[in-house]
Motif scaffolding. Structure first.
Motif, PDB file in Angstrom:
ATOM      1  N   PRO A  28       0.418   5.837  -0.184  1.00 56.86           N
ATOM      2  CA  PRO A  28      -0.256   7.301  -0.563  1.00 56.86           C
ATOM      3  C   PRO A  28       0.152   7.596  -2.079  1.00 56.86           C
ATOM      4  O   PRO A  28       1.249   7.580  -2.784  1.00 56.86           O
ATOM      5  CB  PRO A  28       0.082   7.735   0.914  1.00 56.86           C
ATOM      6  CG  PRO A  28       1.859   7.646   0.856  1.00 56.86           C
ATOM      7  CD  PRO A  28       1.921   6.011   0.412  1.00 56.86           C
ATOM      8  N   VAL A  39       1.048  -0.762  -0.025  1.00 51.96           N
ATOM      9  CA  VAL A  39       0.332  -0.086   0.581  1.00 51.96           C
ATOM     10  C   VAL A  39       1.045   1.264   0.231  1.00 51.96           C
ATOM     11  O   VAL A  39       2.526   1.480   1.196  1.00 51.96           O
ATOM     12  CB  VAL A  39      -0.896  -0.364   1.153  1.00 51.96           C
ATOM     13  CG1 VAL A  39      -1.379   1.811   0.980  1.00 51.96           C
ATOM     14  CG2 VAL A  39      -1.560  -0.883   1.062  1.00 51.96           C
ATOM     15  N   THR A  82      -6.868   8.483  -2.509  1.00 48.52           N
ATOM     16  CA  THR A  82      -5.413   9.112  -1.460  1.00 48.52           C
ATOM     17  C   THR A  82      -4.390   7.852  -1.971  1.00 48.52           C
ATOM     18  O   THR A  82      -3.510   8.405  -1.265  1.00 48.52           O
ATOM     19  CB  THR A  82      -6.072   9.276  -0.138  1.00 48.52           C
ATOM     20  OG1 THR A  82      -6.749   8.442   0.407  1.00 48.52           O
ATOM     21  CG2 THR A  82      -6.868  10.377  -0.329  1.00 48.52           C
ATOM     22  N   GLN A  83      -4.540   6.540  -1.823  1.00 46.62           N
ATOM     23  CA  GLN A  83      -3.511   5.254  -1.556  1.00 46.62           C
ATOM     24  C   GLN A  83      -3.859   4.989  -2.769  1.00 46.62           C
ATOM     25  O   GLN A  83      -5.161   4.379  -3.343  1.00 46.62           O
ATOM     26  CB  GLN A  83      -3.901   5.030  -0.932  1.00 46.62           C
ATOM     27  CG  GLN A  83      -3.986   5.667   0.725  1.00 46.62           C
ATOM     28  CD  GLN A  83      -3.565   4.393   2.266  1.00 46.62           C
ATOM     29  OE1 GLN A  83      -3.042   4.072   3.255  1.00 46.62           O
ATOM     30  NE2 GLN A  83      -5.177   4.843   2.924  1.00 46.62           N
TER      31      GLN A  83
END
Length: 238
Positions: free
Chosen positions: A152, A150, A173-174
């Motif tokens: 950002p 993951v 946003t991710q």
């Protein structure tokens, strides 16, 4: 590194499709790494128009947004389905996209890398390049040794991708993205770009210093890379 330059985006797409078609002819069970965004669309269109049989190939997408509902038209699972799987006649069971909906993203990321390895690794990895140098969604500062994880999204990336959404606020946003080390394990990298807005990023990726501050520059270290551009994207390479 091999560089091919087409007259326009459609011509570049046909040149890139020729690279993929040659690989499929050599290996009908090819494992193809799938990129999204606008850059590979002419390539996918040219592949669909070729009439070739892609039913034996497998695909692994580079990345997927977090926080979009299942079936959202801008989720990469949907983009891959509508732009690649259905037009090319791929077997949906052979096309894999990171799953953003589970609770344990780290475990899924490790399993995704393991699935690529179990498939024999990616034979041809299609790549675009972000204006800030990201490949996949490996933003500036990503370690060259990074694996699927993951991350950002940089604000510049979110601004660039806002054109696909109704408003900038809707851009996630991710995301889950293959890591740089994962990408580099592919046997052949096929980077595609078109338009003058990509010229600086292309120049830095191909001719600039190799640095984690501009992740796409790492392709200079790969033993087999084909770069396919239109004239505008290639304009700073002369």
């Amino acid at each position: 590194m091999r560089l091919l330059v087409g007259q326009d985006a459609d011509d570049a797409g046909k040149l890139a499709a020729g690279v993929v078609l040659g690989a499929v002819r050599s290996n009908p069970a090819l494992v193809l790494g799938l990129a999204t965004g606008s850059s590979p669309l002419p390539l996918y269109a040219a592949l669909a128009a070729s009439g070739a049989d892609f039913s034996g190939i497998s695909g692994f997408a580079l990345d997927e947004y977090l926080d979009l509902p299942d079936g959202h038209p801008q989720s990469y699972a949907e983009v891959i389905r509508t732009e690649v799987t259905e037009p090319l006649g791929l077997d949906p069971a052979r096309v894999h996209v990171p799953d953003p909906h589970g609770r344990d993203h780290a475990a899924h990321a490790a399993a995704y890398d393991a699935a690529i390895a179990a498939a024999g690794g990616v034979d041809v990895q299609i790549l675009g390049v972000g204006s800030n140098g990201h490949i996949g969604f490996n933003e500036p500062g990503s370690a060259f040794g990074s694996r699927t994880r993951v991350v950002p999204l940089a604000e510049r990336t979110r601004r660039d991708n806002a054109r696909f959404f109704a408003s900038p606020e809707e851009v996630p946003t991710q995301c889950l993205t293959q890591g740089i080390a994962t990408i580099l394990e592919a046997r052949h990298l096929l980077l595609v770009a078109h338009g003058g807005h990509k010229a600086e990023a292309v120049h830095r990726a191909l001719r600039g210093p190799v640095t984690e501050d501009f992740p796409a520059s790492v392709i200079q270290r790969h033993p087999q890379v084909t770069v396919v551009l239109d004239g505008a994207a290639a304009s700073l390479l002369a």
